[in-house]
Design a protein around this motif. Sequence first.
Motif, PDB file in Angstrom:
ATOM      1  N   LYS A 590       0.845  -1.197   0.000  1.00 12.60           N
ATOM      2  CA  LYS A 590       0.000   0.000   0.000  1.00 12.60           C
ATOM      3  C   LYS A 590       0.874   1.237   0.000  1.00 12.60           C
ATOM      4  CE  LYS A 590      -2.109   0.943   3.817  1.00 12.60           C
ATOM      5  NZ  LYS A 590      -3.072   0.812   4.933  1.00 12.60           N
ATOM      6  N   PHE A 592       0.674   5.657   0.040  1.00 13.04           N
ATOM      7  CA  PHE A 592      -0.104   6.887   0.134  1.00 13.04           C
ATOM      8  C   PHE A 592       0.497   7.913  -0.826  1.00 13.04           C
ATOM      9  CE2 PHE A 592      -1.342   5.936   4.772  1.00 13.04           C
ATOM     10  CZ  PHE A 592      -2.522   5.320   4.357  1.00 13.04           C
ATOM     11  N   ARG A 621      -8.294   8.489   0.854  1.00 12.45           N
ATOM     12  CA  ARG A 621      -8.244   8.057   2.252  1.00 12.45           C
ATOM     13  C   ARG A 621      -8.629   9.203   3.186  1.00 12.45           C
ATOM     14  NH1 ARG A 621      -5.672   3.894   5.073  1.00 12.45           N
ATOM     15  NH2 ARG A 621      -6.404   4.014   7.225  1.00 12.45           N
ATOM     16  N   GLU A 649      -4.910   6.430  -1.744  1.00 10.38           N
ATOM     17  CA  GLU A 649      -4.376   5.114  -1.401  1.00 10.38           C
ATOM     18  C   GLU A 649      -4.231   4.286  -2.666  1.00 10.38           C
ATOM     19  OE1 GLU A 649      -5.770   1.463   1.457  1.00 10.38           O
ATOM     20  OE2 GLU A 649      -6.062   3.511   2.191  1.00 10.38           O
TER      21      GLU A 649
END
Length: 685
Positions: A590, A592, A621, A649
């Motif tokens: 994952k 950001f 997010r 995300e």
Amino acid sequence: MDEDKSKRDSIQMSMKGCRTNNGFVQNEDILEQDPDPGSGDTSQPNSISFPAPEEPHQEAVRPYAGMPKEVLFQFSGQARYRVPREILFWLTVVSVFLLIGATIAIIAISPKCLDWWQAGPMYQIYPRSFKDSDKDGNGDLKGIQEKLDYISALNIKTIWITSFYKSSLKDFRYAVEDFQEIDPIFGTMKDFENLVAAIHDKGLKLIIDFIPNHTSDKHPWFQSSRTRSGKYTDYYIWHNCTRDNGVTISPNNWLSVYGNSSWHFDEVRKQCYFHQFLKEQPDLNFRNPAVQEEIKEIIQFWLAKGVDGFSFNAVKFLLEAKDLRNEIQVNTSQIPDTVTHYSELYHDFTITQVGMHDIVRDFRQTMNQYSREPGRYRFMGTEASAESIERTMMYYGLPFVQEADFPFNSYFTTLNTLSGHTVYEGIASWMKNMPEGKWPNWMTGGPESPRLTSRLGNRYANTMNMLLFTLPGTPITYYGEEIGMGDIFITNFNESYDINTLLSKSPMQWDNSSNAGFTEGNYTWLPTNSDYHTVNVDVQKTQPGSVLKLYQDLSQLHAKELLLSRGWFCLLRDHSHSVVYTRELDGIDKVFIVVLNFGESSTVLNLQEIISELPTKLRIRLSTSGASRGSDVDTRAISLEKGEGLILEHSMQTLFHRQEAFRDKCFVSSHACYSSVLGILYSLC
């Protein structure tokens, strides 16, 4: 008689012919020896002989309860008992060594744990303006203690309280009269001890300001130095100077930070003393070892009180050149007598002198003596305002010589105009120059600078808080920034302060009651901001889209996501309007992607031009606009309003810092990788 004799013979025959079975020996018959081996008579008329039974094989006998150890040993030697026993023994030995080896391996490959000053945000409090508990219009230590639950709800880990020492009103209590006393306006030493205990009970830490460069002219040291009393004679920097018709002719052209000469004539000693700030703040002579020892004792005093660390202020002023050479004018053609402003000289002989860092390192060593207890590391920060980036980084220390844990990064506190480029440069400058393995920090406000919303506008309160919590390192919040407080407007003031330096010190706005809930009294030492009816904690904690709610969401995200606290940081875009960067951690697929618009107008961003193979849709997010949270955004055309920010995300296998195109734009402070299988952090990526 013959009958009795016959009976006795019969009994003896029975005793000789029978054996007693004790229950442990089976079928055992031992022949009795003749008491007279020399006798030729071999007949035994009085005994009866029985044939001895055949000895059974050992395998035919099974173990039974109560078996004696001699017999048990005969069975234990059999292969069917011995082999399983040996297998279990060696399995146990191997398992122990495997556990020890695995423990050593995990310790060896695990990165160093984040310390408390790295694990969460700091919250800076100007105590006179935070909360008044005794209705006198001044904030105090008890008031801070009353609001610890609020601070905890912000996910704050460290409280930073600015100067509360016994002081004159000069320079906002930085003219200290006694470093080991609480100024009565804030309470008593008992109040401070109670506050420390309450902070620790909440699982929080406390750091305080310390100003080693100077004291008040009312300090007992200075009063003794004026009269040349004993060891205090040279505690300050004295030099001969002349007086002509009441006018002091200074030893050189050195200037005070506040303007005009930094030398002041003392009528008692008949010499001039040196002051880098106000004349009421004479500089200590740090070339005197006794002064250094005095300061170390003060540090130890507060550490013994339970303080977890210090912010050392004005350390660049600790030493001055010995020979008192004139400093060079910025404009060499300017008439020397007209040079009165601090900015009109180059300060090569009054700041950051050789030996200054040695003194700061001695402070560090003193604090290390109190850092030996597990979990009780003592933090050290240093002020580095108005320093070049190269000089600022020197406060981190050398590879094998520890100094500050970090110098406070005040870049964003002095930023008066925003653009994507200025923000990008501020971030890149720190990250590129920071020594390897050191820890960054970011702050958007402070007591010595105008508040964020007054400098940049209300639109950017959320954006700057989002920036604060998504950059690597420790976020630092000045009280009130979490609700978007602004500067106050003052036309006159009855205390001897520079009004411009008061604007960011107005009372904390708790609710819309009288005096913003700061005090129940009728007086506040500074007026509250006129917007306190809408900009206050009580109103914003119930509003889903408020500055306070977003601040709490951001702090929770920072605490929960490893890739924000431990991960890589990659700056992807330097643009006049927007800043784009990513946060990622090896072992977690994952990522950001943070997109912030610092431009003066709305903008449309094509993220796929920056990042190849990006999906058309990405989930939001967090957003500065609460309405868009959780929805998807088209990465080909991301529309951002002025001052809007998004945290997107994205799942990906090859992280940005492993891609050649972005490698030189990526930084990491504390190298770590994550194993989702084992659920541990490790360093061998």
